[in-house]
Structure formats: C-alpha cells, structure tokens
Enzyme design. Structure first.
Site, PDB file in Angstrom:
ATOM      1  N   ASP A  56      87.087 -26.852 -25.920  1.00  7.68           N
ATOM      2  CA  ASP A  56      87.501 -28.252 -26.070  1.00  7.68           C
ATOM      3  C   ASP A  56      86.291 -29.093 -26.480  1.00  7.68           C
ATOM      4  O   ASP A  56      85.171 -28.581 -26.585  1.00  7.68           O
ATOM      5  CB  ASP A  56      88.139 -28.768 -24.759  1.00  7.68           C
ATOM      6  CG  ASP A  56      87.152 -28.767 -23.586  1.00  7.68           C
ATOM      7  OD1 ASP A  56      86.050 -29.330 -23.732  1.00  7.68           O
ATOM      8  OD2 ASP A  56      87.480 -28.193 -22.524  1.00  7.68           O
ATOM      9  N   HIS A  88      81.949 -20.007 -27.538  1.00  9.10           N
ATOM     10  CA  HIS A  88      83.239 -19.404 -27.885  1.00  9.10           C
ATOM     11  C   HIS A  88      83.989 -20.202 -28.948  1.00  9.10           C
ATOM     12  O   HIS A  88      85.205 -20.107 -29.065  1.00  9.10           O
ATOM     13  CB  HIS A  88      84.089 -19.219 -26.623  1.00  9.10           C
ATOM     14  CG  HIS A  88      83.475 -18.244 -25.647  1.00  9.10           C
ATOM     15  ND1 HIS A  88      83.821 -18.172 -24.326  1.00  9.10           N
ATOM     16  CD2 HIS A  88      82.517 -17.291 -25.831  1.00  9.10           C
ATOM     17  CE1 HIS A  88      83.105 -17.227 -23.726  1.00  9.10           C
ATOM     18  NE2 HIS A  88      82.293 -16.690 -24.612  1.00  9.10           N
ATOM     19  N   CYS A  97      90.582 -20.532 -42.390  1.00  9.78           N
ATOM     20  CA  CYS A  97      91.482 -19.518 -42.919  1.00  9.78           C
ATOM     21  C   CYS A  97      91.143 -18.158 -42.291  1.00  9.78           C
ATOM     22  O   CYS A  97      89.978 -17.778 -42.211  1.00  9.78           O
ATOM     23  CB  CYS A  97      91.335 -19.448 -44.434  1.00  9.78           C
ATOM     24  SG  CYS A  97      92.316 -18.119 -45.158  1.00  9.78           S
ATOM     25  N   PRO A  99      83.908 -24.477  -6.885  1.00  5.25           N
ATOM     26  CA  PRO A  99      84.550 -24.559  -5.567  1.00  5.25           C
ATOM     27  C   PRO A  99      84.535 -23.235  -4.805  1.00  5.25           C
ATOM     28  O   PRO A  99      84.684 -23.225  -3.590  1.00  5.25           O
ATOM     29  CB  PRO A  99      85.994 -24.972  -5.871  1.00  5.25           C
ATOM     30  CG  PRO A  99      86.056 -25.312  -7.305  1.00  5.25           C
ATOM     31  CD  PRO A  99      84.843 -24.752  -7.984  1.00  5.25           C
TER      32      PRO A  99
HETATM   33  N1  LIG Z   1      88.621 -25.925 -21.574  1.00  7.79           N
HETATM   34  C1  LIG Z   1      88.414 -24.840 -22.316  1.00  7.79           C
HETATM   35  O1  LIG Z   1      87.849 -24.914 -23.395  1.00  7.79           O
HETATM   36  C2  LIG Z   1      88.857 -23.492 -21.796  1.00  7.79           C
HETATM   37  C3  LIG Z   1      89.895 -23.410 -20.884  1.00  7.79           C
HETATM   38  C4  LIG Z   1      90.293 -22.130 -20.445  1.00  7.79           C
HETATM   39  C5  LIG Z   1      89.627 -20.997 -20.901  1.00  7.79           C
HETATM   40  N2  LIG Z   1      88.608 -21.105 -21.778  1.00  7.79           N
HETATM   41  C6  LIG Z   1      87.928 -19.860 -22.208  1.00  7.79           C
HETATM   42  O2  LIG Z   1      88.141 -18.921 -21.172  1.00  7.79           O
HETATM   43  C7  LIG Z   1      87.072 -18.012 -20.964  1.00  7.79           C
HETATM   44  C8  LIG Z   1      86.923 -17.817 -19.470  1.00  7.79           C
HETATM   45  O3  LIG Z   1      85.665 -17.958 -18.912  1.00  7.79           O
HETATM   46  P1  LIG Z   1      85.222 -19.165 -17.951  1.00  7.79           P
HETATM   47  O4  LIG Z   1      84.203 -18.604 -17.016  1.00  7.79           O
HETATM   48  O5  LIG Z   1      84.891 -20.344 -18.771  1.00  7.79           O
HETATM   49  O6  LIG Z   1      86.524 -19.579 -17.147  1.00  7.79           O
HETATM   50  P2  LIG Z   1      87.308 -18.870 -15.982  1.00  7.79           P
HETATM   51  O7  LIG Z   1      88.719 -19.352 -16.116  1.00  7.79           O
HETATM   52  O8  LIG Z   1      87.026 -17.426 -15.924  1.00  7.79           O
HETATM   53  O9  LIG Z   1      86.652 -19.469 -14.661  1.00  7.79           O
HETATM   54  C9  LIG Z   1      86.733 -20.805 -14.336  1.00  7.79           C
HETATM   55  C10 LIG Z   1      85.818 -21.055 -13.143  1.00  7.79           C
HETATM   56  O10 LIG Z   1      85.861 -22.446 -12.860  1.00  7.79           O
HETATM   57  C11 LIG Z   1      85.943 -22.639 -11.469  1.00  7.79           C
HETATM   58  N3  LIG Z   1      86.566 -23.940 -11.268  1.00  7.79           N
HETATM   59  C12 LIG Z   1      87.886 -24.248 -11.200  1.00  7.79           C
HETATM   60  N4  LIG Z   1      88.050 -25.571 -11.054  1.00  7.79           N
HETATM   61  C13 LIG Z   1      86.804 -26.119 -11.029  1.00  7.79           C
HETATM   62  C14 LIG Z   1      86.312 -27.451 -10.919  1.00  7.79           C
HETATM   63  N5  LIG Z   1      87.153 -28.495 -10.800  1.00  7.79           N
HETATM   64  N6  LIG Z   1      84.965 -27.652 -10.954  1.00  7.79           N
HETATM   65  C15 LIG Z   1      84.109 -26.607 -11.091  1.00  7.79           C
HETATM   66  N7  LIG Z   1      84.523 -25.321 -11.197  1.00  7.79           N
HETATM   67  C16 LIG Z   1      85.853 -25.087 -11.179  1.00  7.79           C
HETATM   68  C17 LIG Z   1      86.750 -21.473 -10.957  1.00  7.79           C
HETATM   69  O11 LIG Z   1      86.485 -21.248  -9.593  1.00  7.79           O
HETATM   70  C18 LIG Z   1      86.236 -20.335 -11.854  1.00  7.79           C
HETATM   71  O12 LIG Z   1      85.106 -19.736 -11.263  1.00  7.79           O
HETATM   72  C19 LIG Z   1      85.933 -18.623 -21.698  1.00  7.79           C
HETATM   73  O13 LIG Z   1      85.635 -17.741 -22.701  1.00  7.79           O
HETATM   74  C20 LIG Z   1      86.444 -19.925 -22.334  1.00  7.79           C
HETATM   75  O14 LIG Z   1      86.139 -19.946 -23.704  1.00  7.79           O
HETATM   76  C21 LIG Z   1      88.210 -22.328 -22.244  1.00  7.79           C
HETATM   77 ZN   LIG Z   2      91.956 -18.769 -47.386  1.00  9.24          ZN
END
Ligand SMILES: NC(=O)c1ccc[n+]([C@@H]2O[C@H](COP(=O)([O-])OP(=O)(O)OC[C@H]3O[C@@H](n4cnc5c(N)ncnc54)[C@H](O)[C@@H]3O)[C@@H](O)[C@H]2O)c1
Ligand SMILES: [Zn+2]
Length: 251
Positions: free
Chosen positions: A103, A118, A126, A222
C-alpha cells in the site's frame, strides 16, 4: 503508553533509525494482514495461493478481482497514527523506511519510503511486455469474484499489479537500497521492526543483519514473532499506540 526507559534512551541516542514495516503497520488503517482470516468471497482461498504466478497463469480474472478489491480498499482508507508518527520521527532523526507493504499509506502520511520490497499495488504493468500501465483501472465498489484485467496498450497483454508474487524475485534496486541502509547502521543506531511476522524471506533476515551491524533492534508487535528472541527489546502493542509514544520520547 509508557515505554521502557532503555527503549526511550536507545531511540534518543540513535543517529540513524532504520524502520522495517510489515502488514501489521497498516492493520489499524483497515487493511487486513495476510494471516487475518480472509473474508467474504475469498474466505476459502489462502493468499499464498492467490498471489502466485501460477494462479495468474491459470485464471487472470480471478486473481485480478482479488487485487482490484484490495486496491479499492487501500484507496478508501487513511494512514493511521503510527504512519504519521514515523513521518514526524524523520523530522528529529535520520530515518529510513523499508516496507513489505504494497500500500502507499507511508507516503500518504508524508514519509519517504526508501524501498517497497514487495512492490506496490498501485504500480500496474503489462504481464507480457512489462510496459507500465498508466490508465485508470476499473475497480468494483463491491467485491466480485472475477474481473477482466485491463489491456496493455502496447501489446494487448493482460495488466497485472506491480507486486512481488510468492516465488518471484524482489526488485533489485529495493534490495540494494535496503542492504546499503543496513550497512550504514552503527552501534548506537536503532532498527525498529513494526508489524511483521518475520517469516517471509529475505525481509525476515534484515533484523539479524541490523543486529550484526551493532544496532539496537526493537520490535513493535502485539504478539511474539519468530524474531522476538533476537531483539534487544520487544514492545507488545500496536503500531498506532506505540509509535506516537516513541516519537514523543524524542521530540
Ligand atoms: N498492507 C499491505 O500492503 C499488506 C497487507 C497484507 C499482506 N501484505 C503482504 O503480506 C506479506 C506478509 O508478511 P508480513 O510480515 O508483512 O505480514 P504478516 O501478515 O505475516 O504479519 C503481520 C504481523 O503484524 C502483526 N500485527 C497485527 N496487527 C498489528 C498492529 N496493529 N500493529 C503492529 N503489528 C500488528 C501481527 O502480529 C503479525 O506479526 C508481505 O509480503 C506483504 O507484502 C501486505
Ligand atoms: Zn504489453
């Protein structure tokens, strides 16, 4: 919230602060993390199966519908107090933000992001000729199960989101920038690890590299994660609660 004295002292004393953020950073803005239950239309699908080159090759409209929904969702929400606190932290210290998030909430809070490891949801390109797509994609205001991807003006191929799918290489420039930021850390500097579960590599390896440079590693999450044991300090709280407290400690 009251932070432990050694955490406040570490952040106050740091010249550079490297911030590594994951999905938890955006959770309080209303962007679900991957490991939160998938809801609605996709509840029976694991993101690690949707976010792959194979899934896209099998059924582009199915994969695009999921991303189009996430894109719509991200556009509709706002940065939270944690994003805003990091933007303010950069007015007091030398701050480098490296995120796994696709995001743009850090940017919308006023931060410069050094690396999107990522990729970015908003950077469409494309799938065949890789030409960037700069049109306005048609998004559905309600989740739909299938949505035809936009068409590339150059070659007629399907347009895909600019994210890194499971099994794909990370953008080289983002990795190089991140490694340089880690190598620039010196003893007394701080590495803040916010809202990441520490299981998706190579991002999950960066806190250990920062530790090896002598930085003080502080986790904000958390719950315990796979990297908790190696951190100097683990603050159990959410990004929107902890980060503003950290900033007021140095402001
Ligand atoms: N917003 C986004 O861009 C988004 C959303 C979902 C997944 N992803 C992608 O998912 C993959 C997963 O890896 P990841 O480690 O980023 O995510 P993950 O989903 O594996 O882990 C999220 C972590 O955030 C913690 N968490 C939850 N709520 C929280 C809060 N309010 N404050 C602080 N921590 C909190 C959880 O305990 C967990 O450890 C990544 O590659 C990412 O690119 C991105
Ligand atoms: Zn193209």
């Amino acid at each position: 919230m009251d932070l432990p004295g050694p955490v406040v002292a570490a952040v106050r004393g740091a010249r550079r602060i490297l911030v590594l953020t994951g999905a938890g950073m955006s959770a309080e803005s209303g962007v679900p993390t991957f490991r939160d239950a998938q809801s609605g239309l996709w509840e029976n699908f694991d993101p690690s199966q949707l976010a792959t080159p194979d899934a896209w090759a099998d059924d582009p409209p199915f994969v695009w519908a999921w991303y189009a929904w996430r894109l719509h969702l991200v556009r509709d929400v706002a940065p939270n107090a944690g994003h805003r606190a990091l933007a303010e932290l950069a007015t007091h210290r030398d701050v480098t933000i490296v995120t796994q998030n696709v995001d743009d909430l850090h940017e919308r809070a006023g931060s410069e992001v050094a690396a999107h490891l990522h990729g970015s949801l908003t950077e469409l390109r494309c799938a065949d000729c890789h030409e960037p797509y700069d049109g306005e994609p048609t998004l559905s205001p309600e989740p739909v199960k299938r949505l035809d991807p936009e068409t590339c003006a150059a070659c007629g191929g399907d347009v895909r989101p600019g994210v890194v799918w499971f099994g794909e290489m990370l953008p080289e420039a983002a990795v190089a920038t991140t490694e340089a930021a880690i190598e620039a850390l010196e003893p007394g500097d701080v590495c803040l690890v916010v809202g990441t579960s520490g299981i998706v590599f190579p991002a999950a390896g960066y806190p250990a590299m920062a530790l090896a440079e002598g930085a003080t590693v502080i986790e904000v999450n958390p719950v315990d994660t796979d990297i908790t044991d190696m951190c100097h300090h683990a603050i159990r709280g959410t990004a929107a609660n902890v980060l503003p407290a950290l900033v007021s400690a140095v402001a």
